[in-house]
Motif scaffolding. Structure first.
Motif, PDB file in Angstrom:
ATOM      1  N   TRP A  75      43.373  -7.037   8.358  1.00  0.00           N
ATOM      2  CA  TRP A  75      42.544  -8.205   9.190  1.00  0.00           C
ATOM      3  C   TRP A  75      41.420  -7.722   9.920  1.00  0.00           C
ATOM      4  CZ3 TRP A  75      46.976 -11.573  11.750  1.00  0.00           C
ATOM      5  CH2 TRP A  75      46.793 -12.319  10.819  1.00  0.00           C
ATOM      6  N   ARG A  91      32.694 -13.873   9.395  1.00  0.00           N
ATOM      7  CA  ARG A  91      33.439 -13.566   8.692  1.00  0.00           C
ATOM      8  C   ARG A  91      34.669 -12.364   8.407  1.00  0.00           C
ATOM      9  NH1 ARG A  91      32.221  -8.054   4.048  1.00  0.00           N
ATOM     10  NH2 ARG A  91      33.834  -7.416   6.008  1.00  0.00           N
ATOM     11  N   GLY A  93      39.172 -13.433   7.181  1.00  0.00           N
ATOM     12  CA  GLY A  93      39.824 -14.064   6.506  1.00  0.00           C
ATOM     13  C   GLY A  93      40.792 -12.934   5.992  1.00  0.00           C
ATOM     14  N   PHE A  95      43.512 -13.323   2.355  1.00  0.00           N
ATOM     15  CA  PHE A  95      43.290 -13.725   1.289  1.00  0.00           C
ATOM     16  C   PHE A  95      41.619 -14.743   0.404  1.00  0.00           C
ATOM     17  CE2 PHE A  95      47.596 -13.238   2.165  1.00  0.00           C
ATOM     18  CZ  PHE A  95      47.652 -12.538   1.281  1.00  0.00           C
ATOM     19  N   TRP A  96      41.536 -15.505   0.920  1.00  0.00           N
ATOM     20  CA  TRP A  96      40.212 -16.695   1.750  1.00  0.00           C
ATOM     21  C   TRP A  96      38.936 -15.773   2.695  1.00  0.00           C
ATOM     22  CZ3 TRP A  96      44.324 -18.398   0.437  1.00  0.00           C
ATOM     23  CH2 TRP A  96      45.034 -18.788  -1.385  1.00  0.00           C
ATOM     24  N   GLN A  97      38.143 -15.147   2.073  1.00  0.00           N
ATOM     25  CA  GLN A  97      37.132 -14.646   3.324  1.00  0.00           C
ATOM     26  C   GLN A  97      36.281 -15.327   3.408  1.00  0.00           C
ATOM     27  OE1 GLN A  97      35.699 -10.829   2.732  1.00  0.00           O
ATOM     28  NE2 GLN A  97      37.839  -9.456   1.964  1.00  0.00           N
ATOM     29  N   GLU A  98      36.663 -16.238   4.432  1.00  0.00           N
ATOM     30  CA  GLU A  98      34.665 -16.936   4.740  1.00  0.00           C
ATOM     31  C   GLU A  98      33.746 -16.412   6.026  1.00  0.00           C
ATOM     32  OE1 GLU A  98      35.119 -21.790   7.087  1.00  0.00           O
ATOM     33  OE2 GLU A  98      36.391 -19.724   8.006  1.00  0.00           O
ATOM     34  N   TRP A  99      32.170 -16.827   5.686  1.00  0.00           N
ATOM     35  CA  TRP A  99      31.132 -16.295   5.903  1.00  0.00           C
ATOM     36  C   TRP A  99      30.926 -17.712   7.099  1.00  0.00           C
ATOM     37  CZ3 TRP A  99      28.811 -11.924   3.241  1.00  0.00           C
ATOM     38  CH2 TRP A  99      29.376 -10.923   2.723  1.00  0.00           C
ATOM     39  N   LYS A 134      31.704 -28.662  10.105  1.00  0.00           N
ATOM     40  CA  LYS A 134      32.720 -27.447  10.153  1.00  0.00           C
ATOM     41  C   LYS A 134      33.368 -27.342  11.014  1.00  0.00           C
ATOM     42  CE  LYS A 134      35.125 -24.330   7.324  1.00  0.00           C
ATOM     43  NZ  LYS A 134      36.146 -24.979   6.109  1.00  0.00           N
TER      44      LYS A 134
END
Length: 166
Positions: A75, A91, A93, A95-99, A134
């Motif tokens: 992380w 940014r 995450g 495994f699933w990165q979120e920007w 979101k």
């Protein structure tokens, strides 16, 4: 968004504080210790299910310790943040990165939070709330003094930014 106020998705420049690795590890240890303790106590008290309960406690302990060792370092390499005059970039995450990007004109509130573990590690979280469905953006693992400065900076920038007419 187009024109001179264009906000582009790009990697944010700033890392979280190095102490965040220890804070995340402490969170994993607490999160792991609770079910291991419950399963261990139940295993000690319930003879017929002892093997299953203690086995489950062992599996949870091994999985939790593996996560404690590996995930926080990962992380730390992935989590980034940045604030410009136009937007807040985050940014996160594993495994699933979120920007995520929050244009300054869309920011509604800026909060700073310090839970008990964060206080122990001299860290804080800045939460930026926008009109997005979101939800709020969180910049975790910041030095507590930097978080206070960042909250002040965001407040000044958003006050000087005209609202979005869209």
């Amino acid at each position: 968004m187009t024109g001179e106020g264009t906000v582009r998705l790009r990697p944010p420049n700033n890392r979280v504080n190095e102490r965040a690795v220890g804070w995340w590890r402490a969170q994993w240890l607490v999160t792991t210790a609770v079910p291991v303790l419950v399963l261990g106590v139940l295993g000690a008290l319930i003879g017929p299910a002892r093997a299953w309960l203690l086995g489950a406690a062992g599996i949870v302990a091994v999985a939790g310790l593996a996560c404690t060792v590996f995930l926080p370092s990962w992380w730390y390499r992935v989590h980034r943040w940045e604030v410009t005059d136009e937007a807040v970039y985050v940014r996160t995450g594993a495994f699933w990165q979120e920007w995520r990007i929050a244009p300054m004109s869309r920011i509604q509130t800026v909060d700073t939070v310090r839970g008990p573990l964060e206080q122990a590690f001299r860290l804080a979280t800045v939460t930026v709330t926008t009109a997005s469905s979101k939800g709020a953006m969180r910049i975790e693992g910041l030095d507590h003094e930097l978080a206070a400065e960042l909250a002040g900076q965001l407040t000044r920038i958003t006050q000087a930014t005209p609202g979005d007419a869209t």
